[in-house]
Write an enzyme that holds these catalytic residues in place. Structure first.
Site, mmCIF file in Angstrom:
data_model
loop_
_atom_site.group_PDB
_atom_site.id
_atom_site.type_symbol
_atom_site.label_atom_id
_atom_site.label_comp_id
_atom_site.label_asym_id
_atom_site.label_seq_id
_atom_site.Cartn_x
_atom_site.Cartn_y
_atom_site.Cartn_z
ATOM 1 N N TYR A 101 37.444 42.375 34.169
ATOM 2 C CA TYR A 101 38.770 42.248 35.026
ATOM 3 C C TYR A 101 38.739 40.697 35.751
ATOM 4 O O TYR A 101 37.397 40.255 36.170
ATOM 5 C CB TYR A 101 38.511 43.260 36.074
ATOM 6 C CG TYR A 101 39.806 43.060 37.198
ATOM 7 C CD1 TYR A 101 41.102 43.500 36.947
ATOM 8 C CD2 TYR A 101 39.570 42.148 38.112
ATOM 9 C CE1 TYR A 101 42.059 43.623 37.677
ATOM 10 C CE2 TYR A 101 40.577 41.997 39.010
ATOM 11 C CZ TYR A 101 41.752 42.688 38.948
ATOM 12 O OH TYR A 101 42.735 42.438 40.021
ATOM 13 N N GLU A 185 46.723 37.939 37.090
ATOM 14 C CA GLU A 185 45.494 39.113 36.828
ATOM 15 C C GLU A 185 45.519 39.234 35.301
ATOM 16 O O GLU A 185 46.568 39.203 34.490
ATOM 17 C CB GLU A 185 46.045 40.587 37.513
ATOM 18 C CG GLU A 185 44.781 41.581 37.154
ATOM 19 C CD GLU A 185 45.531 42.724 37.758
ATOM 20 O OE1 GLU A 185 45.253 43.118 39.042
ATOM 21 O OE2 GLU A 185 46.110 43.354 37.221
#
Ligand code: GDP
Ligand code: MN
Length: 376
Positions: A101, A185
């Protein structure tokens, strides 16, 4: 403004981040041809501006072009958290070894940006962050210095990401800066069995204040992400959807913000921010109430008005006439104070509406609305 995954993918690609080959369509028939072009086996992905698509059944692997058509037909039209799927992206499948992530997000409190990264990316990142915060690194980024290769190495080191991800971290920062984003993201950023690093899913939130120089996205992408927010915007209301159960209407942004705080202080969660501004016409009240009541999470509604130039009796009349056009399905707690408060309260009292009750203080009203929303 949030971008769709396929738009984020396009930006990543333009900035040299490796992404899977992919195409978008709104037709299941076309999906078959796209799958053929991409080599047969594909991942079919719902394009909606909300997360958790995988868990909602909006990300599926199809073994061949015929299966891609069937899967696309299943996903198109699907409802994911109130968002109807209008397009799907078909992407070449990737042989995942590990999922990471990474994101950069504006950190208002810190006056800068924050890099958030974890070696345990994927669909359970929220749970990882909640249960094992140590597994998620948070590294402040000075906006003037940005993410240089050495800063990127620091982020990768803090999160336990492989050395090859340093280049992606630098490029992702360039996406944020050049595209005027508030958030970028990648989840998951993956390492394949062959050691390649690819961005498999992306979210980009652009800064609306910069929309004048990011014209490429046009009006199509400029719509609000949430369907209720879209309905409210169409009616000219300043409405922001939140996650709680107490619907809130007030006049003036400051009062509404305080009302959210007081409701939260009473142990309930606000369902929205809605400022009806200086006016209090029946139409504005009715529009506000109908948007709030169509949120299935709402269990009570709090109207908190401080009468100034718009006196409370006018607000009360607005509420009464709004109740003629909107069917009230949840309890409504009203607090009127300020100019002509007594007259306003008398008007509402005279209605004897079974679902409407009044409170004289903001604390009392918030406590009552919170109680109504949280008790069974
Ligand atoms: P989200 O649930 O909305 O975040 O959608 P994602 O695009 O992140 O997909 C969810 C999950 O599906 C990912 O975490 C991956 O595990 C898996 N996934 C997505 N694309 C691929 C792919 O090309 N190959 C494989 N094997 N898995 C994929
Ligand atoms: Mn994802």
């Amino acid at each position: 403004m949030d971008l769709y995954e396929h738009q984020a993918r396009e930006l990543f690609e333009e900035h040299g981040i490796v992404v899977p080959r992919a195409e978008v369509t709104d037709s299941a028939k076309e999906a078959r041809g796209i799958a053929r072009r991409l080599g047969g086996r594909v991942v079919v992905k719902a394009q909606v501006k909300t997360g958790g698509r995988g868990k909602a059944g909006g990300v599926k692997v199809a073994a061949d072009p015929a299966a891609a058509e069937i899967t696309a037909r299943q996903i198109l039209g699907m409802d994911i958290k109130g968002h109807t799927v209008g397009t799907v992206m078909l992407a070449e499948p990737v042989d995942i070894e590990s999922e990471f992530y990474v994101s950069y997000v504006l950190d208002r409190a810190g006056g800068g940006f924050l890099a958030i990264a974890s070696a345990e990316g994927g669909m359970d990142i929220e749970e990882v962050a909640a249960t094992r915060p140590d597994a998620v690194a948070r590294v402040p980024v000075d906006p003037a210095e940005g993410v240089t290769p050495s800063k990127a190495a620091e982020i990768a080191e803090a999160a336990g990401l492989p050395a090859q991800s340093v280049d992606v971290l630098v490029r992702l920062w360039q996406v944020l800066v050049r595209e005027d984003a508030l958030l970028v993201e990648v989840n998951p950023l993956v390492r394949t069995a062959q050691g390649r690093i690819l961005a498999l899913d992306g979210k980009v939130t652009l800064d609306d204040n910069a929309s004048f120089r990011q014209a490429r996205w046009g009006a199509d992408a400029a719509g609000p992400a949430d369907p209720l927010e879209a309905a409210a915007a169409a009616k000219g209301l300043t409405y922001v959807k939140l996650d709680g159960e107490v619907g809130i209407i007030g006049n003036g942004a400051g009062l509404v913000m305080s009302t959210l705080d007081v409701v939260a202080g009473c142990g309930a969660r606000p369902a929205n921010f809605l400022d009806i501004g200086g006016g209090a016409s029946a139409q504005i009240m009715a529009d506000g109430l109908s948007v709030i009541l169509s949120d299935p999470a709402v269990r009570s509604v709090l109207v908190n008005v401080f009468g100034g130039i718009t006196a409370c009796d006018a607000v009360a009349e607005g509420i009464v006439r709004a109740l003629d056009t909107v069917r009230l399905t949840k309890p409504l707690v009203v607090r009127l104070d300020g100019n002509n408060a007594a007259q306003g309260r008398a008007i509402l009292d005279a209605q004897r509406h079974p679902l409407v009750e009044q409170a004289t203080t903001m604390d009392g009203a918030a406590r009552r609305a919170a109680h109504l929303a949280t008790s069974a």
